[in-house]
Motif scaffolding. Structure first.
Motif, PDB file in Angstrom:
ATOM      1  N   MET A   1       2.128  -8.945  -3.262  1.00 48.00           N
ATOM      2  CA  MET A   1       2.879  -8.629  -4.176  1.00 48.00           C
ATOM      3  C   MET A   1       3.942  -7.495  -3.511  1.00 48.00           C
ATOM      4  SD  MET A   1       2.540  -8.042  -8.320  1.00 48.00           S
ATOM      5  CE  MET A   1       1.143  -6.999  -7.984  1.00 48.00           C
ATOM      6  N   ASP A   2       5.271  -7.488  -3.709  1.00 47.59           N
ATOM      7  CA  ASP A   2       5.937  -6.510  -3.263  1.00 47.59           C
ATOM      8  C   ASP A   2       6.036  -5.232  -3.938  1.00 47.59           C
ATOM      9  OD1 ASP A   2       7.846  -7.190  -4.823  1.00 47.59           O
ATOM     10  OD2 ASP A   2       9.347  -6.710  -3.408  1.00 47.59           O
ATOM     11  N   ILE A   3       6.622  -4.304  -3.342  1.00 48.27           N
ATOM     12  CA  ILE A   3       6.597  -2.709  -3.995  1.00 48.27           C
ATOM     13  C   ILE A   3       7.270  -2.669  -5.298  1.00 48.27           C
ATOM     14  CG2 ILE A   3       8.123  -1.708  -2.349  1.00 48.27           C
ATOM     15  CD1 ILE A   3       5.147   0.036  -3.626  1.00 48.27           C
ATOM     16  N   GLY A   4       8.685  -3.747  -5.164  1.00 47.81           N
ATOM     17  CA  GLY A   4       9.298  -3.736  -6.247  1.00 47.81           C
ATOM     18  C   GLY A   4       8.751  -4.177  -7.504  1.00 47.81           C
ATOM     19  N   GLN A   5       8.122  -5.358  -7.397  1.00 49.32           N
ATOM     20  CA  GLN A   5       7.162  -5.747  -8.517  1.00 49.32           C
ATOM     21  C   GLN A   5       6.418  -4.708  -8.820  1.00 49.32           C
ATOM     22  OE1 GLN A   5       7.706  -9.321  -9.659  1.00 49.32           O
ATOM     23  NE2 GLN A   5       6.727  -8.288 -11.225  1.00 49.32           N
ATOM     24  N   ILE A   6       5.508  -4.085  -8.259  1.00 50.62           N
ATOM     25  CA  ILE A   6       4.471  -3.087  -8.743  1.00 50.62           C
ATOM     26  C   ILE A   6       5.098  -2.172  -9.498  1.00 50.62           C
ATOM     27  CG2 ILE A   6       2.914  -1.306  -8.055  1.00 50.62           C
ATOM     28  CD1 ILE A   6       2.646  -3.057  -5.397  1.00 50.62           C
ATOM     29  N   LEU A   7       6.406  -1.545  -8.873  1.00 48.35           N
ATOM     30  CA  LEU A   7       7.175  -0.632  -9.342  1.00 48.35           C
ATOM     31  C   LEU A   7       7.649  -1.021 -10.911  1.00 48.35           C
ATOM     32  CD1 LEU A   7       8.994   1.188  -6.529  1.00 48.35           C
ATOM     33  CD2 LEU A   7       6.838   2.187  -7.744  1.00 48.35           C
ATOM     34  N   VAL A   8       8.205  -2.046 -11.164  1.00 46.64           N
ATOM     35  CA  VAL A   8       8.750  -2.650 -12.257  1.00 46.64           C
ATOM     36  C   VAL A   8       7.630  -2.803 -13.213  1.00 46.64           C
ATOM     37  CG1 VAL A   8      10.054  -4.414 -13.555  1.00 46.64           C
ATOM     38  CG2 VAL A   8      10.886  -3.524 -11.042  1.00 46.64           C
ATOM     39  N   ASN A   9       6.605  -3.473 -12.837  1.00 45.80           N
ATOM     40  CA  ASN A   9       5.402  -3.556 -13.661  1.00 45.80           C
ATOM     41  C   ASN A   9       4.945  -2.196 -14.240  1.00 45.80           C
ATOM     42  OD1 ASN A   9       5.366  -6.147 -13.176  1.00 45.80           O
ATOM     43  ND2 ASN A   9       3.402  -6.131 -11.717  1.00 45.80           N
ATOM     44  N   GLY A  10       4.975  -1.188 -13.367  1.00 50.62           N
ATOM     45  CA  GLY A  10       4.345   0.091 -13.747  1.00 50.62           C
ATOM     46  C   GLY A  10       5.378   0.611 -14.504  1.00 50.62           C
ATOM     47  N   LEU A  11       6.903   0.589 -14.584  1.00 52.24           N
ATOM     48  CA  LEU A  11       7.650   1.050 -15.628  1.00 52.24           C
ATOM     49  C   LEU A  11       7.821   0.540 -16.852  1.00 52.24           C
ATOM     50  CD1 LEU A  11      10.795   1.777 -12.989  1.00 52.24           C
ATOM     51  CD2 LEU A  11       9.326   3.666 -14.174  1.00 52.24           C
ATOM     52  N   VAL A  12       7.508  -0.807 -16.870  1.00 54.06           N
ATOM     53  CA  VAL A  12       7.548  -1.706 -18.043  1.00 54.06           C
ATOM     54  C   VAL A  12       6.306  -0.967 -18.772  1.00 54.06           C
ATOM     55  CG1 VAL A  12       6.978  -3.882 -19.266  1.00 54.06           C
ATOM     56  CG2 VAL A  12       8.648  -3.717 -17.289  1.00 54.06           C
ATOM     57  N   PHE A 254      -3.754  -1.619  -5.321  1.00 56.00           N
ATOM     58  CA  PHE A 254      -4.435  -1.294  -4.032  1.00 56.00           C
ATOM     59  C   PHE A 254      -5.948  -1.463  -4.333  1.00 56.00           C
ATOM     60  CE2 PHE A 254      -0.289   0.518  -2.986  1.00 56.00           C
ATOM     61  CZ  PHE A 254      -0.184  -0.047  -1.898  1.00 56.00           C
ATOM     62  N   PHE A 255      -6.484  -0.950  -5.500  1.00 54.11           N
ATOM     63  CA  PHE A 255      -8.053  -0.637  -5.589  1.00 54.11           C
ATOM     64  C   PHE A 255      -8.348  -1.969  -6.298  1.00 54.11           C
ATOM     65  CE2 PHE A 255      -6.229   3.854  -5.241  1.00 54.11           C
ATOM     66  CZ  PHE A 255      -6.534   3.627  -4.021  1.00 54.11           C
ATOM     67  N   GLY A 256      -7.647  -2.731  -7.218  1.00 56.92           N
ATOM     68  CA  GLY A 256      -7.857  -3.631  -8.149  1.00 56.92           C
ATOM     69  C   GLY A 256      -8.007  -3.094  -9.496  1.00 56.92           C
ATOM     70  N   PRO A 257      -7.484  -4.054 -10.418  1.00 56.72           N
ATOM     71  CA  PRO A 257      -7.399  -3.699 -11.895  1.00 56.72           C
ATOM     72  C   PRO A 257      -8.380  -2.914 -12.454  1.00 56.72           C
ATOM     73  CG  PRO A 257      -6.830  -6.197 -11.510  1.00 56.72           C
ATOM     74  CD  PRO A 257      -7.323  -5.590 -10.186  1.00 56.72           C
ATOM     75  N   GLN A 258      -9.627  -3.227 -11.959  1.00 53.58           N
ATOM     76  CA  GLN A 258     -10.760  -2.878 -12.861  1.00 53.58           C
ATOM     77  C   GLN A 258     -10.760  -1.403 -12.538  1.00 53.58           C
ATOM     78  OE1 GLN A 258     -10.693  -4.669 -10.039  1.00 53.58           O
ATOM     79  NE2 GLN A 258     -12.478  -4.425  -8.746  1.00 53.58           N
ATOM     80  N   HIS A 259     -10.047  -0.996 -11.444  1.00 53.47           N
ATOM     81  CA  HIS A 259     -10.102   0.702 -11.242  1.00 53.47           C
ATOM     82  C   HIS A 259      -8.941   1.394 -11.670  1.00 53.47           C
ATOM     83  CE1 HIS A 259     -13.868   0.024  -8.996  1.00 53.47           C
ATOM     84  NE2 HIS A 259     -13.258  -0.795  -8.174  1.00 53.47           N
ATOM     85  N   SER A 260      -8.031   0.884 -12.253  1.00 50.95           N
ATOM     86  CA  SER A 260      -6.890   1.574 -12.392  1.00 50.95           C
ATOM     87  C   SER A 260      -7.082   2.577 -13.684  1.00 50.95           C
ATOM     88  CB  SER A 260      -5.848   0.707 -12.866  1.00 50.95           C
ATOM     89  OG  SER A 260      -6.224  -0.270 -13.936  1.00 50.95           O
ATOM     90  N   LEU A 261      -7.890   2.260 -14.458  1.00 50.43           N
ATOM     91  CA  LEU A 261      -8.176   3.159 -15.601  1.00 50.43           C
ATOM     92  C   LEU A 261      -9.082   4.402 -14.982  1.00 50.43           C
ATOM     93  CD1 LEU A 261      -7.988   2.964 -18.665  1.00 50.43           C
ATOM     94  CD2 LEU A 261     -10.513   2.414 -18.651  1.00 50.43           C
TER      95      LEU A 261
END
Lengths: 286, 238
Positions: A1-12, A254-261
């Motif tokens: 997944m490219d960085i643009g997608q990650i940033l847009v996901n994050g902003l939403v 980068f670390f997997g969704p289970q670690h984002s929290l």
């Protein structure tokens, strides 16, 4: 997944977090009350929106203002009838009170609605731009969240009630001399907090499945957003929300969704250590 | 001019078990500048706070403009026409000068006239217009006092009560503020001034009440009191 997608996901996600947290932040900042009901208010807003859509076919955009107003009324009464009686007590007292009220509301909702996750499915399709794919309902939710947060900012800055809220926060006695009825303004502030929670819940129901089991998670998010961004101001909630959205999105990649929290909480701890007022908080406003 | 605007009889109040005021009799006539003087801790501020309803009275009566306003609470006192400029200015941090002034008009809904009164304040204190969008608590002490007085006037009171006009201000600034008060008074504003600086207060006011340990020790025209040897010795340092 490219960085643009990650940033847009994050902003939403971040815009939704800002809307979720801004009411909690306002109540904490102005009343010095940590409102444990906030998560349940969000779920209540989500459920009401869902059932209006599911049972009566009412579009969430139509029901949202009514849901928000209903939550305002509930919030106003909770503050006026209960919290105002102990609002000057140490913060643990009001926390315990709202915690108790939360248990009641939480269990009533579980009994009436059951804990089944539900969401409004609008089926708006997806949008692709610059290699980024995003469901339209999420973009819609983001726009709505930002619009509501912006509206609250405008009301706080430009209206008579907004001025009164700040005045009460800064100096109760002097505010009384202006003819401001402090208990009334407290109730309005708590009502606005509940209103924003209800609206956030309505938006969440369009984007994610909502269930009573999520109330604790919502409070956790609101808490982190307030600490990262700065307490008690709309810009603080906005910056904190967007920051947390980006942090979760990036760390999830980068670390997997289970670690984002976990990363979100670690960043919160770090901010507490280096800038306890939050990214845009000012000293004396916390 | 015969019937006083504010008439206080036998007023007593305090904080909890601590009684501060014992029996206060005081009157303010329509259109005058009256002052309350006395040493630190005599009860001057408590008296103003009792009039504006921040402190509950335990005995006595407050009549204002023909109405009994005893114990009606700060909101109703302001509505009946008494504005209180508190000791230490107490401007609202985080709000602009303009917003602070507008909060003075919180109970009013006549938008057009509120704007007119805002212009009147800016006319009276041009520096406030320059600093209208600045956080009010970043102003200098004198400018803050101007803003606090302006905020009081914004409620269009029949009686403006000012607590410690000169506190912490340079003499030149006090003169400037005194000139402004004379100007406001000339336009019909009744003023009740509380002041530790007796000399400054006597220059401004036509009548004075001397308060000692919660009681009115003596009162009269400032001209007469200035000639009173006891007052001269105790307060004027002559």
């Amino acid at each position: 997944m490219d960085i643009g997608q990650i940033l847009v996901n994050g902003l939403v996600l971040g815009a939704l977090y800002a809307c979720l947290a801004v009411g909690f932040s306002l109540v904490w900042g102005v009343l010095n009350v940590i409102n444990m009901l906030h998560g349940s208010f969000i779920v209540l807003g989500g459920y009401l929106t869902f059932f209006a859509w599911h049972s009566f076919g009412i579009h969430p955009l139509v029901s949202l203002p009514f849901v928000a107003l209903l939550l305002f009324g509930i919030g106003y009464l909770v503050q006026y009838l209960f919290v105002n009686k102990v609002v000057t007590a140490p913060v643990l007292t009001t926390l315990t009170l709202t915690f108790g009220l939360d248990m009641i509301l939480y269990n009533i909702m579980t009994v009436f609605f059951s804990a089944t996750p539900r969401r409004v499915t609008l089926d708006l399709g997806t949008l692709s731009f610059f290699g980024i794919t995003m469901p339209v309902d999420r973009l819609f939710g983001m726009a709505l969240a930002l619009a509501l947060t912006g509206l609250l900012y405008y009301v706080m800055r430009k209206s008579r009630i907004g001025r009164a809220i700040v005045a009460v926060r800064m100096d109760r006695a002097a505010a009384t001399l202006m003819g401001i009825r402090v208990n009334h303004i407290y109730a309005i502030t708590f009502g606005v907090g509940a209103l924003m929670a209800g609206a956030a819940g309505a938006i969440f129901a369009m984007v994610f499945p909502i269930t009573t089991n999520l109330t604790g998670m919502y409070i956790g998010k609101a808490f982190v957003v307030c600490v990262i961004g700065g307490l008690g101001s709309v810009p603080g909630a906005l910056v904190g929300g967007l920051a947390l959205g980006l942090i979760e999105s990036i760390s999830g990649h980068f670390f997997g969704p289970q670690h984002s929290l976990t990363v979100g909480f670690l960043v919160m701890l770090f901010i507490l250590l280096v800038k306890p007022t939050g990214l845009v908080g000012k000293r004396g406003y916390e | 001019m015969d019937k006083p605007l504010l008439e206080i009889t036998g007023l007593a109040s305090g904080y909890g078990d601590v009684q501060v005021l014992w029996s206060i009799d005081l009157d303010v006539k329509d259109g005058e500048i009256a002052c309350i003087v006395g040493s630190n801790g005599a009860g001057k501020t408590t008296l103003l706070r009792t009039i504006s309803g921040l402190v509950q009275q335990s005995r006595g009566q407050i009549l204002f403009d023909g109405q009994d306003i005893t114990g009606v609470g700060p909101n109703k006192v302001l509505q009946s026409g008494i504005a209180h400029v508190p000791e230490g200015r107490r401007l609202f941090k985080g709000l602009t000068v303009r917003d602070n002034l507008l909060l003075g008009a919180y109970l009013r809904h006549d938008r057009v006239e509120i704007q007119q009164d805002l212009d009147y304040i800016f006319d009276l204190f041009p520096i406030l217009k320059e600093r209208a969008t600045q956080d009010a608590t970043t102003l200098s002490g004198g400018e803050q006092q101007m803003c606090a007085i302006g905020r009081g006037i914004m409620s269009r009171p029949k009686l403006l009560m000012i607590d410690e006009l000169s506190l912490g201000l340079a003499p030149a600034l006090v003169d400037r503020l005194a000139d402004a008060l004379v100007e406001i008074n000339r336009r019909g504003q009744t003023i009740l001034l509380v002041e530790q600086d007796v000399m400054a207060a006597f220059e401004l006011a036509s009548r004075a009440f001397v308060i000692e340990t919660g009681r009115i020790a003596t009162s009269g025209t400032t001209a007469a009191l200035s000639d009173d040897p006891k007052i001269q010795q105790a307060y004027l340092g002559i």
